[in-house]
Design an enzyme around this catalytic site. Structure first.
Site, mmCIF file in Angstrom:
data_model
loop_
_atom_site.group_PDB
_atom_site.id
_atom_site.type_symbol
_atom_site.label_atom_id
_atom_site.label_comp_id
_atom_site.label_asym_id
_atom_site.label_seq_id
_atom_site.Cartn_x
_atom_site.Cartn_y
_atom_site.Cartn_z
ATOM 1 N N VAL A 76 -22.664 -81.074 27.564
ATOM 2 C CA VAL A 76 -21.617 -80.896 26.546
ATOM 3 C C VAL A 76 -20.587 -79.937 27.152
ATOM 4 O O VAL A 76 -20.112 -79.009 26.518
ATOM 5 C CB VAL A 76 -22.187 -80.332 25.223
ATOM 6 C CG1 VAL A 76 -21.248 -80.666 24.058
ATOM 7 C CG2 VAL A 76 -23.578 -80.839 24.930
ATOM 8 N N ALA A 77 -20.297 -80.163 28.459
ATOM 9 C CA ALA A 77 -19.349 -79.328 29.213
ATOM 10 C C ALA A 77 -19.688 -77.848 29.018
ATOM 11 O O ALA A 77 -20.852 -77.459 29.152
ATOM 12 C CB ALA A 77 -17.919 -79.679 28.821
ATOM 13 N N CYS A 78 -18.691 -77.036 28.692
ATOM 14 C CA CYS A 78 -18.915 -75.582 28.637
ATOM 15 C C CYS A 78 -19.869 -75.169 27.530
ATOM 16 O O CYS A 78 -20.303 -74.015 27.491
ATOM 17 C CB CYS A 78 -17.585 -74.849 28.478
ATOM 18 S SG CYS A 78 -16.609 -74.945 29.980
ATOM 19 N N SER A 79 -20.177 -76.070 26.619
ATOM 20 C CA SER A 79 -21.126 -75.724 25.553
ATOM 21 C C SER A 79 -22.535 -76.256 25.829
ATOM 22 O O SER A 79 -23.394 -76.218 24.935
ATOM 23 C CB SER A 79 -20.616 -76.241 24.202
ATOM 24 O OG SER A 79 -19.548 -75.428 23.757
ATOM 25 N N SER A 128 -20.822 -73.723 31.340
ATOM 26 C CA SER A 128 -21.778 -73.385 30.264
ATOM 27 C C SER A 128 -22.538 -72.091 30.520
ATOM 28 O O SER A 128 -23.139 -71.523 29.608
ATOM 29 C CB SER A 128 -22.769 -74.529 30.075
ATOM 30 O OG SER A 128 -23.750 -74.525 31.096
#
Ligand code: COA
Length: 373
Positions: A154-157, A334
């Site tokens: 979830v990319a950076c998350s 992340s």
């Protein structure tokens, strides 16, 4: 239902750093080379000249002073401008697995656990080095863990979203001890030839152990009081690299096959989204933002973090309330909020409340409210 707790974290970082001065010198050398090579087109007005980058701009606009990278020489070579990574045979441990195993072992040691206690491995990162088999399964085997493993992006998350999966698995009893790893080799998805973003990212790997409070053996425990995830589609951070590229007959080195962003739009849209998200999450759990002892926020931009916390507590705050690690690490996708949690929690006391929160591509926002036990 079992209560999930974080019992340990681990961090791996490369030996090499690149200062802003080194980065800008290499970018400017690249610009000069390109401009000399295309002098005719530039003079004819058919091609724009590449403008020099500046250390002052980078520090003022982002707060980033340096970054860690797996390969420094390739990135700084004006004739290459990307890391040089040796291909590995299928029977060798892959690079993402190698750094995940290193960070994972440190997190397990902090939690007083051995790999054989782990029954779920979540590899959560903004990029996976291959389609399959899942990185998590290779990491599970390399560590000697049991159970199951899967990858999630979830990319950076990715890390905060993984924390919710881990907490739920522990609550429901589908896993007893979950190891989350966030191997972020961001130097490989960054376009080092683009002045607007060449300074943004750094490489690192973080790891987190989540297990049931009742059976945890480590001396440090952080209860996961709640998690809250939100997504809202946006093209403002995008990377079109993917398995359909070769069938579309597109250039694998085209600009859209690496990280692209509309940085100013991201700043403007994500700050209010993240602040409102955290406020809502805390309210659901019956807390005022002013009762939070520490915010471990996503690390993309210093001004962004200052603004998010100011919106929450109504005043300018310093490093004690919302520590900044991006000056040393840059944006590590992340892993950023987890590095902040890893490095800046030792001074907190039993009963202290904290919020880990990521925000980034998607858009995606994930918050994890924790209390030190
Ligand atoms: N060196 C010197 N000048 C530069 C530069 C560089 N490396 N890069 C851009 N500039 C110039 C631009 O050309 C522009 O000049 P102009 O005003 O003459 O047109 C000016 O600086 C401002 O550019 P802009 O892109 O608007 O800068 P900014 O203040 O928005 O800062 C970011 C850029 C990327 C640092 C900032 O927007 C940011 O961090 N946004 C959030 C990004 C984020 O959270 N992303 C999540 C990724 S996971």
């Amino acid at each position: 239902m079992k209560d999930p707790v974080i019992t340990g974290t681990g961090l791996w970082r490369p030996e090499n750093t690149i200062s802003n001065a080194e980065l800008v010198a290499s970018f400017n050398a690249y610009a000069d080379l390109q401009n000399a090579q295309h002098a005719g087109e530039i003079a004819a007005g058919t091609r724009p000249a590449i403008v020099h980058s500046s250390v002052e701009f980078i520090e003022k606009a982002s707060g980033i002073r340096q970054r860690y990278v797996i390969d420094k020489a390739g990135v700084l070579d004006p004739a290459r401008m990307r890391p040089r990574l040796e291909p590995r045979r299928d029977d060798e441990l892959s690079l993402m697995a190698e750094i995940a195993v290193a960070a994972g072992r440190r997190a397990l040691a902090a939690a007083g656990r051995s790999a054989s206690d782990v029954d779920a491995v979540l590899c959560a990162a903004a990029n996976m080095q291959r389609a399959y088999p899942a990185m998590a399964v290779e990491i599970q085997q390399a560590l000697g863990a049991g159970g199951y493993g899967f990858d999630m992006n979830v990319a950076c998350s990715s890390a905060t979203f993984a924390l919710e999966q881990a907490a739920n698995a522990v609550r429901c009893g589908t896993a007893k001890c979950v190891l989350i790893v966030n191997p972020e080799i961001t130097s490989a998805h960054l376009e080092w030839r683009d002045r607007d973003c060449h300074f943004i990212f750094g490489d690192v790997c973080t790891a987190i152990v989540v297990e049931a409070a009742g059976t945890a053996i480590g001396s440090e425990r952080w209860s996961i009081d709640g998690t809250q995830l939100a997504t809202l589609f946006s093209n403002n951070i995008r990377n079109n690299a993917g398995f359909l590229n070769r069938c579309e007959d597109t250039d694998p080195d085209a600009r859209d096959k690496t990280f692209m962003q509309e940085g100013r739009k991201v700043f403007k849209e994500v700050v209010p989204m993240a602040a409102a998200h955290i406020e809502r999450h805390l309210a659901r759990l019956g807390h005022e933002p002013t009762k939070v002892r520490r915010f471990w926020l996503h690390q993309a931009n210093l001004g962004m973090n200052q603004l998010v916390v100011k919106k929450l507590v109504g005043r300018d705050v310093g490093d004690d309330l919302a520590p900044i690690i991006l000056s040393e690490y840059a944006n590590t996708a992340s892993a950023g909020s987890i590095i902040a949690f890893h490095e800046h929690r030792a001074d907190l006391r039993a009963g202290d409340l904290g919020v880990i929160c990521s925000f980034g591509a998607g858009y995606s926002v994930g918050s994890v409210v924790v209390t030190k036990l």
